[in-house]
Motif scaffolding. Structure first.
Motif, PDB file in Angstrom:
ATOM      1  N   LEU A  99      27.336  -8.460 -24.310  1.00 53.03           N
ATOM      2  CA  LEU A  99      29.006  -8.193 -24.223  1.00 53.03           C
ATOM      3  C   LEU A  99      29.551  -7.799 -25.683  1.00 53.03           C
ATOM      4  CD1 LEU A  99      31.271  -8.071 -22.081  1.00 53.03           C
ATOM      5  CD2 LEU A  99      31.631 -10.861 -22.648  1.00 53.03           C
ATOM      6  N   LYS A 100      29.170  -8.359 -26.430  1.00 47.28           N
ATOM      7  CA  LYS A 100      29.651  -8.154 -28.056  1.00 47.28           C
ATOM      8  C   LYS A 100      29.607  -6.628 -28.204  1.00 47.28           C
ATOM      9  CE  LYS A 100      29.777  -9.911 -32.922  1.00 47.28           C
ATOM     10  NZ  LYS A 100      29.223 -10.741 -33.808  1.00 47.28           N
ATOM     11  N   LYS A 101      28.425  -6.012 -27.750  1.00 44.68           N
ATOM     12  CA  LYS A 101      28.377  -4.526 -28.242  1.00 44.68           C
ATOM     13  C   LYS A 101      29.065  -3.828 -27.098  1.00 44.68           C
ATOM     14  CE  LYS A 101      23.639  -5.776 -29.830  1.00 44.68           C
ATOM     15  NZ  LYS A 101      22.248  -5.410 -29.689  1.00 44.68           N
ATOM     16  N   VAL A 102      29.212  -4.138 -25.915  1.00 45.85           N
ATOM     17  CA  VAL A 102      29.619  -3.308 -24.630  1.00 45.85           C
ATOM     18  C   VAL A 102      31.275  -3.539 -24.775  1.00 45.85           C
ATOM     19  CG1 VAL A 102      29.715  -3.101 -22.237  1.00 45.85           C
ATOM     20  CG2 VAL A 102      27.703  -3.660 -23.353  1.00 45.85           C
ATOM     21  N   SER A 103      31.707  -5.030 -25.055  1.00 49.18           N
ATOM     22  CA  SER A 103      33.276  -4.989 -25.045  1.00 49.18           C
ATOM     23  C   SER A 103      33.615  -6.271 -25.963  1.00 49.18           C
ATOM     24  CB  SER A 103      33.566  -5.617 -23.567  1.00 49.18           C
ATOM     25  OG  SER A 103      34.965  -5.726 -23.443  1.00 49.18           O
ATOM     26  N   PRO A 104      33.909  -5.776 -27.124  1.00 48.53           N
ATOM     27  CA  PRO A 104      34.356  -6.905 -28.088  1.00 48.53           C
ATOM     28  C   PRO A 104      35.213  -7.614 -27.797  1.00 48.53           C
ATOM     29  CG  PRO A 104      33.671  -4.850 -29.012  1.00 48.53           C
ATOM     30  CD  PRO A 104      33.870  -4.287 -27.732  1.00 48.53           C
ATOM     31  N   VAL A 105      36.415  -6.940 -26.816  1.00 47.65           N
ATOM     32  CA  VAL A 105      37.666  -7.811 -26.707  1.00 47.65           C
ATOM     33  C   VAL A 105      37.072  -8.850 -25.686  1.00 47.65           C
ATOM     34  CG1 VAL A 105      39.722  -7.595 -25.487  1.00 47.65           C
ATOM     35  CG2 VAL A 105      39.172  -5.637 -27.048  1.00 47.65           C
ATOM     36  N   ALA A 106      36.412  -8.510 -24.717  1.00 50.36           N
ATOM     37  CA  ALA A 106      36.133  -9.535 -23.694  1.00 50.36           C
ATOM     38  C   ALA A 106      35.411 -10.744 -24.304  1.00 50.36           C
ATOM     39  CB  ALA A 106      35.257  -8.853 -22.509  1.00 50.36           C
ATOM     40  N   HIS A 107      34.442 -10.333 -25.249  1.00 45.94           N
ATOM     41  CA  HIS A 107      33.601 -11.232 -25.979  1.00 45.94           C
ATOM     42  C   HIS A 107      34.193 -12.249 -26.796  1.00 45.94           C
ATOM     43  CE1 HIS A 107      31.011 -12.721 -29.286  1.00 45.94           C
ATOM     44  NE2 HIS A 107      30.115 -12.686 -28.093  1.00 45.94           N
ATOM     45  N   ARG A 108      35.263 -11.855 -27.627  1.00 44.73           N
ATOM     46  CA  ARG A 108      36.035 -12.712 -28.384  1.00 44.73           C
ATOM     47  C   ARG A 108      36.814 -13.663 -27.458  1.00 44.73           C
ATOM     48  NH1 ARG A 108      37.192  -7.771 -31.470  1.00 44.73           N
ATOM     49  NH2 ARG A 108      39.235  -7.493 -30.272  1.00 44.73           N
ATOM     50  N   HIS A 109      37.243 -13.066 -26.208  1.00 43.47           N
ATOM     51  CA  HIS A 109      38.291 -14.058 -25.319  1.00 43.47           C
ATOM     52  C   HIS A 109      37.335 -14.992 -24.847  1.00 43.47           C
ATOM     53  CE1 HIS A 109      41.308 -15.104 -22.406  1.00 43.47           C
ATOM     54  NE2 HIS A 109      40.104 -15.108 -21.339  1.00 43.47           N
ATOM     55  N   LYS A 158      36.817 -17.529 -27.800  1.00 43.09           N
ATOM     56  CA  LYS A 158      37.891 -18.209 -28.132  1.00 43.09           C
ATOM     57  C   LYS A 158      37.991 -19.450 -27.159  1.00 43.09           C
ATOM     58  CE  LYS A 158      42.788 -17.621 -28.188  1.00 43.09           C
ATOM     59  NZ  LYS A 158      44.085 -16.752 -27.945  1.00 43.09           N
ATOM     60  N   HIS A 159      37.833 -19.202 -25.973  1.00 42.27           N
ATOM     61  CA  HIS A 159      38.135 -20.507 -24.988  1.00 42.27           C
ATOM     62  C   HIS A 159      36.635 -21.375 -24.827  1.00 42.27           C
ATOM     63  CE1 HIS A 159      41.975 -19.337 -24.069  1.00 42.27           C
ATOM     64  NE2 HIS A 159      41.804 -17.932 -23.971  1.00 42.27           N
ATOM     65  N   LYS A 160      35.672 -20.907 -25.418  1.00 49.62           N
ATOM     66  CA  LYS A 160      34.267 -21.520 -25.469  1.00 49.62           C
ATOM     67  C   LYS A 160      33.887 -21.775 -24.157  1.00 49.62           C
ATOM     68  CE  LYS A 160      35.768 -24.529 -29.362  1.00 49.62           C
ATOM     69  NZ  LYS A 160      35.958 -25.821 -29.950  1.00 49.62           N
ATOM     70  N   MET A 161      33.877 -20.478 -23.225  1.00 48.79           N
ATOM     71  CA  MET A 161      33.417 -20.395 -21.964  1.00 48.79           C
ATOM     72  C   MET A 161      31.865 -20.229 -21.998  1.00 48.79           C
ATOM     73  SD  MET A 161      35.392 -18.150 -19.010  1.00 48.79           S
ATOM     74  CE  MET A 161      35.018 -18.475 -17.494  1.00 48.79           C
ATOM     75  N   LEU A 201      31.689  -5.580 -14.994  1.00 51.70           N
ATOM     76  CA  LEU A 201      32.478  -6.471 -14.420  1.00 51.70           C
ATOM     77  C   LEU A 201      33.377  -7.276 -15.363  1.00 51.70           C
ATOM     78  CD1 LEU A 201      30.815  -7.956 -11.175  1.00 51.70           C
ATOM     79  CD2 LEU A 201      32.304  -5.917 -11.315  1.00 51.70           C
ATOM     80  N   LEU A 202      32.642  -7.783 -16.452  1.00 49.20           N
ATOM     81  CA  LEU A 202      33.279  -8.512 -17.536  1.00 49.20           C
ATOM     82  C   LEU A 202      34.193  -7.552 -18.389  1.00 49.20           C
ATOM     83  CD1 LEU A 202      30.437 -10.774 -18.717  1.00 49.20           C
ATOM     84  CD2 LEU A 202      32.323 -11.726 -17.450  1.00 49.20           C
ATOM     85  N   LYS A 203      33.685  -6.363 -18.649  1.00 52.36           N
ATOM     86  CA  LYS A 203      34.364  -5.359 -19.295  1.00 52.36           C
ATOM     87  C   LYS A 203      35.578  -4.916 -18.639  1.00 52.36           C
ATOM     88  CE  LYS A 203      34.307  -0.762 -21.507  1.00 52.36           C
ATOM     89  NZ  LYS A 203      33.193   0.553 -21.731  1.00 52.36           N
ATOM     90  N   CYS A 204      35.595  -4.788 -17.177  1.00 52.87           N
ATOM     91  CA  CYS A 204      36.798  -4.466 -16.275  1.00 52.87           C
ATOM     92  C   CYS A 204      37.825  -5.337 -16.075  1.00 52.87           C
ATOM     93  CB  CYS A 204      36.150  -3.851 -15.005  1.00 52.87           C
ATOM     94  SG  CYS A 204      35.260  -2.447 -14.982  1.00 52.87           S
ATOM     95  N   MET A 205      37.496  -6.622 -16.232  1.00 47.05           N
ATOM     96  CA  MET A 205      38.440  -7.884 -15.999  1.00 47.05           C
ATOM     97  C   MET A 205      39.038  -8.490 -17.230  1.00 47.05           C
ATOM     98  SD  MET A 205      38.363  -8.166 -12.874  1.00 47.05           S
ATOM     99  CE  MET A 205      39.170  -9.840 -12.705  1.00 47.05           C
ATOM    100  N   LEU A 206      38.132  -8.198 -18.327  1.00 48.46           N
ATOM    101  CA  LEU A 206      38.522  -8.679 -19.635  1.00 48.46           C
ATOM    102  C   LEU A 206      38.665  -7.904 -20.735  1.00 48.46           C
ATOM    103  CD1 LEU A 206      36.708 -12.077 -19.337  1.00 48.46           C
ATOM    104  CD2 LEU A 206      39.017 -11.810 -18.630  1.00 48.46           C
TER     105      LEU A 206
END
Length: 476
Positions: free
Chosen positions: A239-249, A252-255, A300-305
């Motif tokens: 996910l870090k390569k596909v969507s860095p924004v979603a990965h950071r989120h 950040k929340h330790k999910m 799905l993760l990229k689209c949502m976050l």
């Protein structure tokens, strides 16, 4: 950290608190089924659903014109008749046709060929019948029986308690616990087996389940669920390569990944997406392997976050969890999802590279993996290359047998046992005139209406086989 879910069928399987919704949560009350005193009038869609979130809607699917469908059926029939050649020399074409979608009338047969279940069945004739005749381990039998009514309760195959769908589902799952007693039963196997049963008979569904559990998703259903946790870490890293924004989120929340991807991966999205999308994802998954499951999860993760605007609705861990549980239909729509999955850059090499890295980190922090599962195979080509089939294992057997009338089986003047020419050429009228006479001479007077013994015995044997294991296109 983990707890054991014995009561809901996850015997010996550990899940962290707050992980994906319990698989027993899907409810289909018995009073809504056909056994109720006054059943409501329900419309059945083209997939067999009579209600629920996965029922067909024109917005979630792409209808293929009938003419195009007939052309695709002809192409798939040719591929299935020469499967080994197509897989060896034209695998890219097979992959492309799976991405376009397998024709519904041939989906069950195609899935069995793609996953290698057809070859397994031919190489282990009688194995399923032997397992089916055994009583099974009472520990697993009790858990399986409690789970039957929870699998797709709005589908016509499983809506009736004790109906043929639930009976076949029980047989398949019980047989698997006998086939792999060290693994037993995991609740997430039930929806996998149910999807297969919607498209093929019980024996074929059993071998399809075996292939998915052993080749595509090895270790997913073993005690401890280490394989699914490892793949969660792989998903998070990709996910870090596909969507860095979603990965950071999420970081950040330790999910933890296992909180949101457990049901996605273990059930191969069969309980998450609209049914049209489920079928298209499975067409590609059985052809190309687990990378399709990773791609769907990443989309799905990229689209949502994947953008700061979308993250405004999910300021904390709880809000993010709720957001991922309520996926908008637009992101799950068949055309959009398949297009995004096909265009995704994630490859088998990426997944294997991350698998090596994440496994090393696991062993450094948690020690050796307790479950030593075999390496997974990335799709149909990898399976057929690792286990080359015999030509007879791929041969298709007919399911509809027509008994020829006694007159048609009569020998002609060309020699004993030779069938008449069917009225072709100059002797057409003469042969048609003498057909009945020849038929009467070839059949013993004592049994004028009986077909030849060999034909009769062969038809009975093949008919019995077709009811249990031969090539059925679909239950629907």
């Amino acid at each position: 950290m983990a707890r054991i879910e014995q009561s809901n069928g996850l015997a010996g399987r550990s899940f962290p608190p707050g992980s994906e919704k319990d698989l027993t949560a899907e409810s289909g009350p018995a009073e809504s089924g056909p056994d109720s005193a006054d059943p409501p009038e329900l419309q059945t869609d083209k997939y067999g659903f009579m209600g629920g979130a996965q029922q067909y809607s024109g917005q979630s699917t792409e209808d293929v014109p009938a003419e195009v469908l007939r052309q695709r059926e002809a192409k798939w029939l040719d591929m299935l008749n020469h499967w080994d050649k197509w897989m060896a020399k034209k695998h890219k074409k097979v992959k492309l046709r799976c991405q376009k979608g397998v024709p519904p009338s041939l989906r069950g047969r195609a899935w069995l060929y793609l996953c290698g279940g057809k070859v397994k069945r031919e190489q282990n004739r009688g194995k399923f019948q032997d397992l089916d005749s055994q009583p099974g381990d009472p520990k697993w039998v009790d858990v399986i029986e409690r789970d039957l009514h929870r699998q797709f309760p709005f589908h016509e195959m499983f809506v009736a308690r004790g109906g043929h769908g639930q009976q076949d589902l029980f047989r398949v799952l019980k047989a698997y616990t006998l086939h792999r007693p060290e693994e037993g039963y995991c609740q997430a196997q039930a929806p996998i087996a149910a999807v297969l049963l919607m498209h093929m008979p019980a024996e074929d569904a059993f071998w399809g389940l075996v292939q998915i559990c052993e080749k595509y998703l090895p270790g997913y259903y073993s005690k401890g669920l280490e394989a699914i946790q490892l793949d969660g870490e792989i998903l998070f890293s990709l996910l870090k390569k596909v969507s860095p924004v979603a990965h950071r989120h999420l970081k950040k929340h330790k999910m933890e990944p296992i909180l949101y991807m457990t049901e996605w991966f273990m059930c191969a999205f069969s309980r998450t997406l609209p049914w049209a999308s489920v079928l298209r994802v499975w067409d590609m998954f059985l052809c190309e392997g687990v990378k399709i499951i990773f791609r769907v999860g990443l989309v799905l993760l990229k689209c949502m976050l994947g953008s700061p605007e979308k993250l405004k609705k999910s300021q904390g861990l709880y809000e993010t969890m709720e957001l991922l549980k309520a996926l908008p239909p637009a992101y799950m729509e068949e055309g959009f999802l398949v297009r995004e999955v096909v265009e995704s850059p994630v490859s088998e090499r990426d997944i294997e590279r991350e698998h090596v890295a994440q496994r090393r980190r696991w062993e450094e922090s948690r020690g050796e993996l307790r479950c030593r599962s075999p390496g997974r195979m990335h799709g149909a080509r990898a399976i057929i290359t690792a286990e080359p089939p015999r030509r007879q294992d791929l041969q298709q057997n007919p399911t509809i047998l027509v008994e020829t009338p006694p007159a048609a089986a009569a020998p002609s003047n060309g020699g004993p046992g030779e069938e008449p020419a069917g009225g072709k050429g100059k002797k057409k009228k003469k042969k048609r005139k003498n057909k009945e006479e020849k038929g009467a001479q070839s059949v013993p007077p004592s049994a004028p209406s009986d077909p030849p013994r060999a034909l009769k015995d062969g038809s009975r044997q093949a008919s019995e086989e077709s009811l249990s294991s031969q090539e059925h296109d679909s239950y629907l």
